[in-house]
Motif scaffolding. Structure first.
Motif, PDB file in Angstrom:
ATOM      1  N   CYS A 282       0.841  -1.196   0.000  1.00 25.06           N
ATOM      2  CA  CYS A 282       0.000   0.000   0.000  1.00 25.06           C
ATOM      3  C   CYS A 282       0.879   1.251   0.000  1.00 25.06           C
ATOM      4  CB  CYS A 282      -0.902   0.031   1.237  1.00 25.06           C
ATOM      5  SG  CYS A 282      -2.100  -1.319   1.323  1.00 25.06           S
ATOM      6  N   PHE A 283       0.274   2.346  -0.400  1.00 26.59           N
ATOM      7  CA  PHE A 283       0.909   3.657  -0.285  1.00 26.59           C
ATOM      8  C   PHE A 283       0.094   4.434   0.742  1.00 26.59           C
ATOM      9  CE2 PHE A 283       1.372   8.154  -1.624  1.00 26.59           C
ATOM     10  CZ  PHE A 283       2.749   8.264  -1.486  1.00 26.59           C
ATOM     11  N   VAL A 284       0.750   4.889   1.810  1.00 25.87           N
ATOM     12  CA  VAL A 284       0.048   5.464   2.952  1.00 25.87           C
ATOM     13  C   VAL A 284       0.576   6.867   3.248  1.00 25.87           C
ATOM     14  CG1 VAL A 284      -0.442   5.224   5.414  1.00 25.87           C
ATOM     15  CG2 VAL A 284      -0.356   3.186   3.951  1.00 25.87           C
ATOM     16  N   ALA A 285      -0.332   7.798   3.437  1.00 23.64           N
ATOM     17  CA  ALA A 285       0.030   9.157   3.843  1.00 23.64           C
ATOM     18  C   ALA A 285      -0.628   9.455   5.186  1.00 23.64           C
ATOM     19  CB  ALA A 285      -0.432  10.168   2.809  1.00 23.64           C
ATOM     20  N   ARG A 286       0.124  10.061   6.091  1.00 29.51           N
ATOM     21  CA  ARG A 286      -0.454  10.449   7.384  1.00 29.51           C
ATOM     22  C   ARG A 286      -1.106  11.811   7.202  1.00 29.51           C
ATOM     23  NH1 ARG A 286       2.030   8.896  13.220  1.00 29.51           N
ATOM     24  NH2 ARG A 286       0.073   9.128  14.382  1.00 29.51           N
ATOM     25  N   CYS A 287      -2.340  11.777   6.804  1.00 27.83           N
ATOM     26  CA  CYS A 287      -3.064  13.009   6.519  1.00 27.83           C
ATOM     27  C   CYS A 287      -4.552  12.699   6.497  1.00 27.83           C
ATOM     28  CB  CYS A 287      -2.616  13.616   5.187  1.00 27.83           C
ATOM     29  SG  CYS A 287      -3.009  12.595   3.749  1.00 27.83           S
ATOM     30  N   GLY A 288      -5.331  13.627   6.059  1.00 27.00           N
ATOM     31  CA  GLY A 288      -6.768  13.484   5.979  1.00 27.00           C
ATOM     32  C   GLY A 288      -7.406  14.843   6.102  1.00 27.00           C
ATOM     33  N   TYR A 289      -8.663  14.949   5.709  1.00 33.44           N
ATOM     34  CA  TYR A 289      -9.319  16.263   5.693  1.00 33.44           C
ATOM     35  C   TYR A 289     -10.372  16.345   6.780  1.00 33.44           C
ATOM     36  CZ  TYR A 289      -9.545  20.604   3.076  1.00 33.44           C
ATOM     37  OH  TYR A 289      -9.418  21.926   2.680  1.00 33.44           O
ATOM     38  N   THR A 290      -9.958  16.007   7.996  1.00 37.63           N
ATOM     39  CA  THR A 290     -10.887  15.995   9.120  1.00 37.63           C
ATOM     40  C   THR A 290     -10.412  16.830  10.305  1.00 37.63           C
ATOM     41  OG1 THR A 290      -9.850  14.039  10.104  1.00 37.63           O
ATOM     42  CG2 THR A 290     -11.633  13.650   8.512  1.00 37.63           C
ATOM     43  N   GLY A 291      -9.157  17.257  10.291  1.00 38.03           N
ATOM     44  CA  GLY A 291      -8.584  17.941  11.443  1.00 38.03           C
ATOM     45  C   GLY A 291      -8.064  16.986  12.496  1.00 38.03           C
ATOM     46  N   GLU A 292      -8.277  15.692  12.283  1.00 37.23           N
ATOM     47  CA  GLU A 292      -7.822  14.678  13.225  1.00 37.23           C
ATOM     48  C   GLU A 292      -6.521  14.040  12.739  1.00 37.23           C
ATOM     49  OE1 GLU A 292      -9.221  13.684  16.114  1.00 37.23           O
ATOM     50  OE2 GLU A 292     -10.877  15.121  15.974  1.00 37.23           O
ATOM     51  N   ASP A 293      -5.844  13.323  13.640  1.00 33.47           N
ATOM     52  CA  ASP A 293      -4.766  12.451  13.204  1.00 33.47           C
ATOM     53  C   ASP A 293      -5.393  11.348  12.360  1.00 33.47           C
ATOM     54  OD1 ASP A 293      -2.293  11.218  12.918  1.00 33.47           O
ATOM     55  OD2 ASP A 293      -2.444  10.164  14.840  1.00 33.47           O
ATOM     56  N   GLY A 294      -4.654  10.852  11.389  1.00 33.54           N
ATOM     57  CA  GLY A 294      -5.218   9.800  10.560  1.00 33.54           C
ATOM     58  C   GLY A 294      -4.337   9.482   9.367  1.00 33.54           C
ATOM     59  N   PHE A 295      -4.853   8.581   8.516  1.00 37.33           N
ATOM     60  CA  PHE A 295      -4.084   8.074   7.394  1.00 37.33           C
ATOM     61  C   PHE A 295      -4.988   7.940   6.171  1.00 37.33           C
ATOM     62  CE2 PHE A 295      -2.345   6.600  11.341  1.00 37.33           C
ATOM     63  CZ  PHE A 295      -0.980   6.753  11.205  1.00 37.33           C
ATOM     64  N   GLU A 296      -4.418   8.246   5.005  1.00 34.89           N
ATOM     65  CA  GLU A 296      -5.077   7.938   3.745  1.00 34.89           C
ATOM     66  C   GLU A 296      -4.318   6.778   3.114  1.00 34.89           C
ATOM     67  OE1 GLU A 296      -5.799  11.381   1.336  1.00 34.89           O
ATOM     68  OE2 GLU A 296      -7.406  12.045   2.676  1.00 34.89           O
ATOM     69  N   ILE A 297      -5.039   5.724   2.777  1.00 34.98           N
ATOM     70  CA  ILE A 297      -4.432   4.467   2.347  1.00 34.98           C
ATOM     71  C   ILE A 297      -4.830   4.171   0.908  1.00 34.98           C
ATOM     72  CG2 ILE A 297      -4.223   2.010   2.845  1.00 34.98           C
ATOM     73  CD1 ILE A 297      -5.358   2.702   5.688  1.00 34.98           C
ATOM     74  N   PHE A 298      -3.839   4.118   0.020  1.00 35.37           N
ATOM     75  CA  PHE A 298      -4.061   3.707  -1.361  1.00 35.37           C
ATOM     76  C   PHE A 298      -3.705   2.224  -1.467  1.00 35.37           C
ATOM     77  CE2 PHE A 298      -3.389   8.242  -1.625  1.00 35.37           C
ATOM     78  CZ  PHE A 298      -4.329   8.657  -2.564  1.00 35.37           C
ATOM     79  N   VAL A 299      -4.644   1.430  -1.931  1.00 34.59           N
ATOM     80  CA  VAL A 299      -4.462  -0.016  -1.983  1.00 34.59           C
ATOM     81  C   VAL A 299      -4.787  -0.522  -3.380  1.00 34.59           C
ATOM     82  CG1 VAL A 299      -6.818  -0.310  -1.072  1.00 34.59           C
ATOM     83  CG2 VAL A 299      -5.209  -2.216  -0.987  1.00 34.59           C
ATOM     84  N   PRO A 300      -3.980  -1.434  -3.955  1.00 33.18           N
ATOM     85  CA  PRO A 300      -4.293  -1.996  -5.276  1.00 33.18           C
ATOM     86  C   PRO A 300      -5.687  -2.618  -5.268  1.00 33.18           C
ATOM     87  CG  PRO A 300      -2.067  -2.591  -4.610  1.00 33.18           C
ATOM     88  CD  PRO A 300      -2.707  -1.955  -3.419  1.00 33.18           C
ATOM     89  N   GLU A 301      -6.377  -2.515  -6.418  1.00 28.51           N
ATOM     90  CA  GLU A 301      -7.766  -2.962  -6.460  1.00 28.51           C
ATOM     91  C   GLU A 301      -7.933  -4.435  -6.099  1.00 28.51           C
ATOM     92  OE1 GLU A 301      -9.391  -2.517 -10.355  1.00 28.51           O
ATOM     93  OE2 GLU A 301      -7.679  -3.418 -11.369  1.00 28.51           O
ATOM     94  N   LYS A 302      -6.930  -5.259  -6.373  1.00 27.93           N
ATOM     95  CA  LYS A 302      -7.065  -6.680  -6.063  1.00 27.93           C
ATOM     96  C   LYS A 302      -7.113  -6.939  -4.556  1.00 27.93           C
ATOM     97  CE  LYS A 302      -2.068  -7.619  -6.381  1.00 27.93           C
ATOM     98  NZ  LYS A 302      -1.034  -8.421  -7.084  1.00 27.93           N
ATOM     99  N   HIS A 303      -6.630  -5.965  -3.763  1.00 29.63           N
ATOM    100  CA  HIS A 303      -6.648  -6.109  -2.302  1.00 29.63           C
ATOM    101  C   HIS A 303      -7.680  -5.203  -1.633  1.00 29.63           C
ATOM    102  CE1 HIS A 303      -3.147  -8.559  -2.658  1.00 29.63           C
ATOM    103  NE2 HIS A 303      -2.315  -7.567  -2.937  1.00 29.63           N
ATOM    104  N   ALA A 304      -8.396  -4.404  -2.415  1.00 28.55           N
ATOM    105  CA  ALA A 304      -9.238  -3.354  -1.837  1.00 28.55           C
ATOM    106  C   ALA A 304     -10.324  -3.922  -0.922  1.00 28.55           C
ATOM    107  CB  ALA A 304      -9.866  -2.511  -2.941  1.00 28.55           C
ATOM    108  N   VAL A 305     -11.006  -4.962  -1.355  1.00 29.66           N
ATOM    109  CA  VAL A 305     -12.089  -5.523  -0.547  1.00 29.66           C
ATOM    110  C   VAL A 305     -11.530  -6.176   0.715  1.00 29.66           C
ATOM    111  CG1 VAL A 305     -13.957  -7.229  -0.463  1.00 29.66           C
ATOM    112  CG2 VAL A 305     -13.615  -5.835  -2.526  1.00 29.66           C
ATOM    113  N   ALA A 306     -10.420  -6.904   0.564  1.00 33.07           N
ATOM    114  CA  ALA A 306      -9.826  -7.579   1.717  1.00 33.07           C
ATOM    115  C   ALA A 306      -9.372  -6.570   2.769  1.00 33.07           C
ATOM    116  CB  ALA A 306      -8.652  -8.447   1.271  1.00 33.07           C
ATOM    117  N   LEU A 307      -8.752  -5.474   2.332  1.00 36.92           N
ATOM    118  CA  LEU A 307      -8.298  -4.465   3.299  1.00 36.92           C
ATOM    119  C   LEU A 307      -9.487  -3.780   3.960  1.00 36.92           C
ATOM    120  CD1 LEU A 307      -6.031  -2.948   4.670  1.00 36.92           C
ATOM    121  CD2 LEU A 307      -6.012  -1.331   2.761  1.00 36.92           C
TER     122      LEU A 307
END
Length: 246
Positions: free
Chosen positions: A58-83
């Motif tokens: 996965c490609f992960v960024a520690r960010c988000g548009y909520t004002g909270e701590d958090g992560f945005e996670i990019f996952v290949p489509e073949k793993h998207a449902v499992a994740l």
């Protein structure tokens, strides 16, 4: 790129990936269980990295548009449902949609493009002058779209007559398009976003107001469905942000 003769290629990967935003104070605990070897204590807000989550690349960024701590996670489509299933199986995780994200970003005083900012808005009027880097401001710097007006306002903020301001309406929620007025009906601005804050349990809005009525604590009125309701200007964010910094 058609005329570029160097040894480079371009591969667009976003069309075959899923994106999940894991947000909130417990997000890092969930991530630590999915990627136990990664040092999240050293990963500050805005940092991104390739990593494996439960064995999935996965490609992960520690960010988000909520004002909270958090992560945005990019996952290949073949793993998207499992994740997705792994995430919602975690005890701290609850699924939510864009409505929740929108109230959170408003509580954090964050702009939504097409509503609070657009291609006619300048950084100074939106309270975003910090986005104009030092190198852009230096004498002799290369021009950029809108630079003549933008840099003039950054150098002379008193020339900006209307600025983005927080509002706390006392009556009905003042949403996008509601007029901001003085008691005599003079229009001094317009609301660009508004909602009931789930955290604060009262109405909040943001909009653009003529100076000097933008000063925090100024009593104004908002016109909602033809009725004038009192409101008070306030600084943003409405709710303190919790971005993680090592």
């Amino acid at each position: 790129m058609a005329d570029f003769k160097g040894d480079v290629s371009l591969e667009v990967q976003w069309d075959n990936r899923g994106l999940y935003a894991l947000q909130g104070p417990e997000a890092v605990a969930v991530m630590a269980r999915l990627a136990p070897t990664y040092d999240f204590k050293a990963m500050g807000f805005g940092v991104a990295a390739d990593m494996q989550l439960a064995g999935m690349d996965c490609f992960v960024a520690r960010c988000g548009y909520t004002g909270e701590d958090g992560f945005e996670i990019f996952v290949p489509e073949k793993h998207a449902v499992a994740l997705w299933q792994m995430l919602i199986d975690e005890g701290e995780v609850m699924p939510s949609g864009l409505g929740a994200r929108d109230t959170l970003r408003l509580e954090a005083g964050l702009c939504l493009y097409g509503h609070d900012i657009d291609d006619t808005t300048t950084p100074s009027s939106a309270g975003l002058s910090w986005t104009v880097g030092k190198s852009r401001r230096e004498a002799g710097a290369a021009p950029f779209p809108g630079s003549e007006k933008i840099l003039a306002e950054v150098a002379g903020p008193k020339t900006v007559r209307k600025v983005r301001t927080g509002l706390v309406p006392k009556g009905a929620p003042a949403r996008e398009g509601a007029e901001i007025c003085l008691e005599d009906g003079t229009i001094i601005g317009k609301v660009t976003s508004g909602a009931v804050s789930p955290i604060l349990k009262h109405n909040i809005s943001m909009g653009y107001i003529d100076k000097p009525y933008n000063k925090a604590g100024t009593e104004v009125f908002v016109k909602v469905r033809g009725k004038m309701s009192p409101a008070v200007t306030t600084k943003m964010p409405f709710v303190p942000t919790k971005y993680y910094k090592p």
